[in-house]
Motif scaffolding. Structure first.
Motif, PDB file in Angstrom:
ATOM      1  N   ARG A  26       0.793  -1.294   0.027  1.00  0.00           N
ATOM      2  CA  ARG A  26      -0.020   0.102   0.045  1.00  0.00           C
ATOM      3  C   ARG A  26       1.078   1.252  -0.015  1.00  0.00           C
ATOM      4  O   ARG A  26       0.260   2.351   0.050  1.00  0.00           O
ATOM      5  CB  ARG A  26      -1.063   0.039   1.166  1.00  0.00           C
ATOM      6  N   LEU A  27       2.380   1.122   0.043  1.00  0.00           N
ATOM      7  CA  LEU A  27       3.078   2.398   0.293  1.00  0.00           C
ATOM      8  C   LEU A  27       3.381   2.894  -1.349  1.00  0.00           C
ATOM      9  O   LEU A  27       3.720   2.092  -2.150  1.00  0.00           O
ATOM     10  CB  LEU A  27       4.332   1.890   0.899  1.00  0.00           C
ATOM     11  N   PRO A  28       3.577   4.089  -1.370  1.00  0.00           N
ATOM     12  CA  PRO A  28       4.011   4.612  -2.476  1.00  0.00           C
ATOM     13  C   PRO A  28       5.580   4.513  -2.566  1.00  0.00           C
ATOM     14  O   PRO A  28       6.350   4.178  -1.776  1.00  0.00           O
ATOM     15  CB  PRO A  28       3.601   6.305  -2.427  1.00  0.00           C
ATOM     16  N   ALA A  29       6.110   4.706  -3.567  1.00  0.00           N
ATOM     17  CA  ALA A  29       7.552   4.918  -4.096  1.00  0.00           C
ATOM     18  C   ALA A  29       8.120   6.022  -3.114  1.00  0.00           C
ATOM     19  O   ALA A  29       7.590   7.119  -2.961  1.00  0.00           O
ATOM     20  CB  ALA A  29       7.959   4.991  -5.544  1.00  0.00           C
ATOM     21  N   MET A  30       9.257   5.683  -2.528  1.00  0.00           N
ATOM     22  CA  MET A  30       9.829   6.636  -1.549  1.00  0.00           C
ATOM     23  C   MET A  30      11.369   6.769  -1.873  1.00  0.00           C
ATOM     24  O   MET A  30      12.260   5.887  -1.238  1.00  0.00           O
ATOM     25  CB  MET A  30       9.560   6.280  -0.166  1.00  0.00           C
ATOM     26  N   PRO A  31      11.719   7.246  -3.115  1.00  0.00           N
ATOM     27  CA  PRO A  31      12.910   7.488  -3.392  1.00  0.00           C
ATOM     28  C   PRO A  31      13.972   7.843  -2.256  1.00  0.00           C
ATOM     29  O   PRO A  31      13.632   8.834  -1.740  1.00  0.00           O
ATOM     30  CB  PRO A  31      13.015   8.260  -4.556  1.00  0.00           C
ATOM     31  N   GLY A  32      15.271   7.506  -2.219  1.00  0.00           N
ATOM     32  CA  GLY A  32      16.177   7.895  -1.332  1.00  0.00           C
ATOM     33  C   GLY A  32      16.009   7.263   0.114  1.00  0.00           C
ATOM     34  O   GLY A  32      16.545   7.593   1.014  1.00  0.00           O
ATOM     35  N   PHE A  33      14.831   6.297   0.134  1.00  0.00           N
ATOM     36  CA  PHE A  33      14.510   6.001   1.553  1.00  0.00           C
ATOM     37  C   PHE A  33      14.290   4.220   1.238  1.00  0.00           C
ATOM     38  O   PHE A  33      13.398   3.760   0.498  1.00  0.00           O
ATOM     39  CB  PHE A  33      13.272   6.541   2.132  1.00  0.00           C
ATOM     40  N   GLU A  34      15.016   3.546   1.978  1.00  0.00           N
ATOM     41  CA  GLU A  34      15.053   2.117   2.004  1.00  0.00           C
ATOM     42  C   GLU A  34      13.843   1.319   2.690  1.00  0.00           C
ATOM     43  O   GLU A  34      13.897   1.630   3.941  1.00  0.00           O
ATOM     44  CB  GLU A  34      16.387   1.395   2.055  1.00  0.00           C
ATOM     45  N   VAL A  35      13.079   0.628   1.984  1.00  0.00           N
ATOM     46  CA  VAL A  35      11.987  -0.302   2.822  1.00  0.00           C
ATOM     47  C   VAL A  35      12.398  -1.586   2.846  1.00  0.00           C
ATOM     48  O   VAL A  35      12.451  -2.205   1.686  1.00  0.00           O
ATOM     49  CB  VAL A  35      10.710   0.101   2.228  1.00  0.00           C
ATOM     50  N   LEU A  36      12.733  -2.111   3.811  1.00  0.00           N
ATOM     51  CA  LEU A  36      12.869  -3.705   3.995  1.00  0.00           C
ATOM     52  C   LEU A  36      11.731  -4.314   4.544  1.00  0.00           C
ATOM     53  O   LEU A  36      10.734  -3.523   5.470  1.00  0.00           O
ATOM     54  CB  LEU A  36      14.037  -4.011   4.666  1.00  0.00           C
ATOM     55  N   ILE A  37      11.450  -5.568   4.238  1.00  0.00           N
ATOM     56  CA  ILE A  37      10.560  -6.203   5.031  1.00  0.00           C
ATOM     57  C   ILE A  37      10.853  -7.540   5.758  1.00  0.00           C
ATOM     58  O   ILE A  37      11.807  -8.316   4.922  1.00  0.00           O
ATOM     59  CB  ILE A  37       9.034  -6.503   4.205  1.00  0.00           C
ATOM     60  N   ASP A  38      10.049  -8.004   6.712  1.00  0.00           N
ATOM     61  CA  ASP A  38      10.640  -9.578   6.985  1.00  0.00           C
ATOM     62  C   ASP A  38       9.104 -10.146   7.512  1.00  0.00           C
ATOM     63  O   ASP A  38       8.006  -9.551   7.471  1.00  0.00           O
ATOM     64  CB  ASP A  38      11.419  -9.502   8.067  1.00  0.00           C
ATOM     65  N   GLY A  39       9.377 -11.497   7.588  1.00  0.00           N
ATOM     66  CA  GLY A  39       8.110 -12.087   8.154  1.00  0.00           C
ATOM     67  C   GLY A  39       7.655 -13.184   7.246  1.00  0.00           C
ATOM     68  O   GLY A  39       7.230 -12.834   6.073  1.00  0.00           O
ATOM     69  N   GLY A  40       7.941 -14.578   7.361  1.00  0.00           N
ATOM     70  CA  GLY A  40       7.484 -15.464   6.743  1.00  0.00           C
ATOM     71  C   GLY A  40       8.051 -15.873   5.390  1.00  0.00           C
ATOM     72  O   GLY A  40       7.385 -16.355   4.489  1.00  0.00           O
TER      73      GLY A  40
END
Ligand SMILES: Cc1cc2nc3c(=O)[nH]c(=O)nc-3n(C[C@H](O)[C@H](O)[C@H](O)COP(=O)(O)O)c2cc1C
Length: 386
Positions: free
Chosen positions: A289-303
Motif C-alpha cells: 500500500r506504500l507509494p515509492a519513496m526514492p532515497g529511503f529504503e524499505v525492507l520487510i520481514d516475516g514468513g
C-alpha cells in the motif's frame, strides 16, 4: 542429508532441538495468527511473467543501503542464537559473509558485539533494543567503535509478546532443569552434547558496568523495554549515530513517513515474525500500500521461506528482505554449514524466480510482474481494444 528447501531444514531443526528450544525459535504470540498470516500474505500475490526476453545473464545482485548484496536479503537480528548452535551468532555472520549479504547482530546476542566484529568479516549491522537509556547509549557507542555499518533500532517490543508455548515450557535463561527438560535433553543427544561442551548461552553484550546497575538488571531480567521510548528518544539516537540507521518494527504509513522526515535511512516493515502483537498486519500488506519513496529504503520481514517470496517483496518495492527463521533452521540443523545451505537455497530459488518471470535484473523487478491472487480488473492496456 540433502536439504532442498527451507522446509527440509525446518524439519531437521525440529528433529534436532529439544521441544522447549524448538518452540522458542518457531513459536509466535498467542494464537499465532500473525505467524501464519506472514506466510499466507505471499500467497495473495501471483506472478505475471514476461516472455521472449534475453535471460542469458540474470543478475540477482542489488544495492542494499548503498553497498552491494549478492541478492536482496539480510540476516535478521535474532537473540539467544547460541541456544540453537554453539557460537550461533558467529556462524550466522560468517555464512552471511560467505554468501555476500549483510548480517544483523541482536542486542540479545550470545557473543559480545566486539567479538563478532573482530572474528566475522563482511557487512555487519547492529540491532538495538532500548532496555534502559544509559545502557542504550553505551551500546550505540560500542557499536560505533567496533565499526558496525548500520544501526537497526527495534521499536515493536515495548513489552514481550505473550508466547504461550514458552510459558507452558517454563522457558527461561539459564535453562531450568526440570524432569521434562532432562527427558527432552536425553532424547536429543546431539544438541545436549554440544550444549554441555560449549559456553552456556548468556547475554554477551551485558557484561559491562552500565548493565550492572539495579534498574538495568531489573529491566534485563524481566526482558522489558523502556516504555517511555518515543520519537524524541529515537531522535537522540539518530544524533548519536553518524552512519546508516534503520527502524525495525513499524507498520503504519504515518510512522514510516515520520522516520523518513527524521533523517532515518529506511525501515524494516515487520511484526517481529508474529512474536509480538497477534493479529498485527504483515509487512507485505503495508508494503503493497506504500507509494515509492526514492532515497529511503524499505525492507520487510516475516514468513520468507522461498526465493519467490523475496521476488514478490522486491516487486512490491522492497529493497531487500530480512531472514529470521529461514536461516535459524539452517543454524539449528548444521551450524554455519546449515546457514550457508539456507542462503544458497534462497539465492538460487530467487534467481530461478527472476528467470522464469522473464526479468533479467533485480533492478527491473516491479509491480508489473505481479497481480493479486483474486481475479483483478481487466488490464488497463486492453480496455480500449475493440
Ligand atoms: C528466535 C527469534 C529471536 C528473535 N530475536 C530478535 C531480536 O533479538 N531482535 C529483533 O529485532 N528481532 C528479533 N526477532 C525477530 C526477527 O528479527 C524477524 O523480525 C522475524 O524473525 C522475521 O520473521 P521470520 O522468522 O518469519 O522470517 C527474533 C525472531 C526469532 C524467530
Amino acid at each position: 542429508m540433502t536439504w532442498i528447501t527451507i522446509e527440509d531444514l525446518h524439519r531437521q531443526a525440529r528433529r534436532q532441538l529439544p521441544a522447549m528450544v524448538y518452540d522458542f525459535m518457531a513459536g509466535g504470540a498467542q494464537d499465532e495468527r500473525t505467524l501464519q498470516a506472514n506466510a499466507d500474505a505471499f500467497r495473495h500475490w501471483r506472478f505475471l511473467p514476461r516472455r521472449l526476453v534475453d535471460l542469458r545473464n540474470v543478475n540477482t545482485t542489488t544495492p542494499v543501503l548503498g553497498a552491494g548484496a549478492a541478492f536482496p536479503a539480510v540476516i535478521a537480528p535474532t537473540g539467544l542464537n547460541s541456544l540453537l548452535w554453539p557460537d550461533g551468532d558467529l556462524a550466522l555472520a560468517k555464512a552471511a559473509q560467505h554468501c555476500g549479504i549483510p548480517f544483523t547482530l541482536s542486542t540479545a546476542s550470545s557473543l559480545p558485539l566486539e567479538d563478532i566484529a573482530a572474528q566475522a568479516g563482511g557487512r555487519l549491522w547492529f540491532q538495538l533494543y532500548v532496555i534502559e537509556r544509559t545502557l542504550a547509549r553505551s551500546l550505540v557507542e560500542r557499536a560505533k567503535t567496533a565499526g558496525y555499518e548500520c544501526l537497526v533500532v527495534t521499536v515493536d517490543v515495548v513489552v514481550n509478546g505473550k508466547r504461550e508455548r514458552d510459558m507452558r515450557n517454563h522457558f527461561a535463561l539459564p535453562v531450568r532443569l526440570r524432569p521434562r527438560t532432562l527427558w527432552d535433553g536425553i532424547n536429543h543427544p546431539g544438541w545436549s552434547w554440544r550444549y554441555m561442551r560449549h559456553r552456556k548461552p548468556v547475554l554477551g553484550n551485558f557484561n559491562t558496568p552500565e548493565a550492572q546497575t539495579a534498574t538495568a538488571r531489573a529491566a534485563l531480567l524481566s526482558r522489558s523495554m523502556d516504555a517511555g521510548f518515543d520519537w524524541s528518544a529515537l531522535d537522540a539516537i539518530r544524533q548519536q549515530w553518524p552512519h546508516k540507521m534503520l527502524v525495525k518494527g513499524v507498520l503504519h504509513p504515518d510512522d514510516i513517513l515520520r522516520c523518513k522526515a527524521m533523517g532515518i535511512n529506511g525501515v524494516v516493515l515487520s511484526n517481529h515474525g508474529g512474536r509480538q502483537l497477534d493479529d498485527a498486519c504483515t509487512g507485505l500488506e503495508t508494503l503493497a500500500r506504500l507509494p515509492a519513496m526514492p532515497g529511503f529504503e524499505v525492507l520487510i520481514d516475516g514468513g520468507i521461506r522461498r526465493g519467490s517470496d523475496i521476488a514478490k517483496a522486491v516487486a512490491l518495492g522492497a529493497s531487500a528482505v530480512m531472514l529470521g527463521r529461514a536461516t535459524l533452521y539452517g543454524l539449528a540443523s548444521a551450524g554455519e554449514h546449515g546457514v550457508r545451505r539456507a542462503l544458497d537455497i534462497l539465492h538460487s530459488e530467487y534467481k530461478d524466480a527472476l528467470t522464469q518471470l522473464g526479468c533479467p535484473d533485480t533492478a527491473q523487478l516491479n509491480r508489473n510482474y505481479l497481480q493479486p491472487a483474486s481475479i483483478p480488473l481487466p488490464f488497463p492496456s486492453c480496455q480500449d481494444t475493440p
